[in-house]
Each structure stands twice: as C-alpha cells, then as structure tokens.
Design an enzyme around this catalytic site. Sequence first.
Site, PDB file in Angstrom:
ATOM      1  N   HIS A  92       0.819  -1.212   0.000  1.00 57.99           N
ATOM      2  CA  HIS A  92       0.000   0.000   0.000  1.00 57.99           C
ATOM      3  C   HIS A  92       0.851   1.260   0.000  1.00 57.99           C
ATOM      4  O   HIS A  92       1.989   1.266   0.459  1.00 57.99           O
ATOM      5  CB  HIS A  92      -0.960  -0.010   1.191  1.00 57.99           C
ATOM      6  CG  HIS A  92      -2.076  -0.989   1.037  1.00 57.99           C
ATOM      7  ND1 HIS A  92      -3.202  -0.962   1.813  1.00 57.99           N
ATOM      8  CD2 HIS A  92      -2.226  -2.043   0.191  1.00 57.99           C
ATOM      9  CE1 HIS A  92      -4.021  -1.946   1.467  1.00 57.99           C
ATOM     10  NE2 HIS A  92      -3.437  -2.622   0.479  1.00 57.99           N
ATOM     11  N   GLU A  94       0.763   3.962   1.824  1.00 58.19           N
ATOM     12  CA  GLU A  94       1.211   4.461   3.129  1.00 58.19           C
ATOM     13  C   GLU A  94       2.432   3.677   3.622  1.00 58.19           C
ATOM     14  O   GLU A  94       3.404   4.257   4.115  1.00 58.19           O
ATOM     15  CB  GLU A  94       0.088   4.352   4.170  1.00 58.19           C
ATOM     16  CG  GLU A  94      -1.183   5.085   3.808  1.00 58.19           C
ATOM     17  CD  GLU A  94      -2.162   4.193   3.057  1.00 58.19           C
ATOM     18  OE1 GLU A  94      -1.747   3.464   2.128  1.00 58.19           O
ATOM     19  OE2 GLU A  94      -3.352   4.235   3.375  1.00 58.19           O
ATOM     20  N   CYS A 118      -6.239   1.669   5.227  1.00 64.20           N
ATOM     21  CA  CYS A 118      -6.840   0.394   5.639  1.00 64.20           C
ATOM     22  C   CYS A 118      -6.308   0.057   7.036  1.00 64.20           C
ATOM     23  O   CYS A 118      -5.416   0.736   7.564  1.00 64.20           O
ATOM     24  CB  CYS A 118      -6.447  -0.700   4.637  1.00 64.20           C
ATOM     25  SG  CYS A 118      -4.712  -1.153   4.736  1.00 64.20           S
ATOM     26  N   CYS A 121      -2.517  -0.514   7.184  1.00 62.94           N
ATOM     27  CA  CYS A 121      -1.758   0.748   7.088  1.00 62.94           C
ATOM     28  C   CYS A 121      -1.929   1.565   8.360  1.00 62.94           C
ATOM     29  O   CYS A 121      -0.991   2.223   8.816  1.00 62.94           O
ATOM     30  CB  CYS A 121      -2.219   1.547   5.885  1.00 62.94           C
ATOM     31  SG  CYS A 121      -1.716   0.808   4.332  1.00 62.94           S
TER      32      CYS A 121
END
Length: 181
Positions: A92, A94, A118, A121
């Site tokens: 992801h 992040e 999410c 993250c």
Amino acid sequence: MAQKINQAKDPGPPHGAVTGQYADEEYFMNVALLFAKKSRDPKSKVGACIVNEEGKIVGIGHNKMPNGREDDFPWKRGGSRGLDTKYPYVCHAELNAIMNKTSVDVKGCTIYVTRFPCNECAKAIIQSGIKHVVYLSKPSAEDPIEREAAERLLSGIGPRQFLSKTEADELLKSILPALNE
Ligand SMILES: Nc1ccn([C@H]2C[C@H](O)[C@@H](COP(=O)(O)O)O2)c(=O)n1
C-alpha cells in the site's frame, strides 16, 4: 530592519496556512496525488506523502507490487481477494511512504494520503509514530471489517478529511447562515 530580522527567524507557515497562491496542505495532498499517478494498479491509484513538523517532505509512496517483483503478480481486483487477485501481494501507498522515509524516523509527522488508510496501514502509521492523518477520499467499496478496524485504530490520532480552500469556503458559507439565525 526589524521586519527583515523577524522574517529571517520565521520558520515558515504551519501546515494548512495559505501561503500566497497555495495552501500548504493542498500542496502536500497534490504531491500525494502526483505520486498516485506512478501506480500500475489499473483501477485504484493511491499516493501518500509524509511531512515532518517543519513542513518538509520526508516520505513518498504509491501502491505497487514488491520491489523487483513488479511483473510477478496480478492486478486483478475482486471480492474473492484470492491468490489470483492483487490483494495478497500489493504494497500500500502508506506503507511504501513509511519504508521510503528519508529521515531517521517519521515520529510526529503528518501523512497525506489520497485514500482513507486500511487497517494494516493504520497499524503501520501508528507504529511509525506518525501523529496526524489527512486523507482525501473514503471509498465505500472497502471491506467493512477492515474499515471499522482502521477507524478504531486511528481514532487516537483523529484522521481528518482534506478540504481544498475552495471546498472549505463553500462549507463555511453553507454553515454560517445556520449559525447566525
Ligand atoms: N489505504 C490504502 C488502501 C488501498 N490501497 C491500494 C491497494 C490496492 O492496490 C488498491 C485497492 O484496490 P481496489 O479494491 O480499490 O481495487 O489501493 C492503498 O495503497 N492504500
């Protein structure tokens, strides 16, 4: 002369201050949007930009497959989230922004991300010491359990949705009349 000295000491505007043409936060969110364009995800391109307390960018990322394995996994999306989809493999935005940090750590920083984090993250954000989350959108399609877990995890650092100056002005205009009744 006094004015000149004061300016020399001025550390620069805090996040969100309008600096002439461009609000700092709008600048940082646009940096995240720019890096989202690097994503090879055909359906969802996400970017993240980490800014320290002095307003300097110390981490940038976008959603991508693991380094060196960019061509080894599928970008297929789908409810099954099985091994034939991107979900088990994609890193992801992040997480990549944190991993790509250019400073010793990202403690006390703000992360600007084009999509609400999410739960995985959210955990990485907390563990890295990031103190503020500013996000652009909250897609509805996400897994409800993951979304609720992310909301609970981040409740301690109050994620804030980014509003451009124009949107903030419009919102204020719509609220003020009710406040002045
Ligand atoms: N906070 C997030 C959430 C999602 N992503 C990435 C991971 C995938 O590449 C894509 C989501 O796929 P979709 O289900 O929308 O097709 O977005 C992220 O980087 N950060």
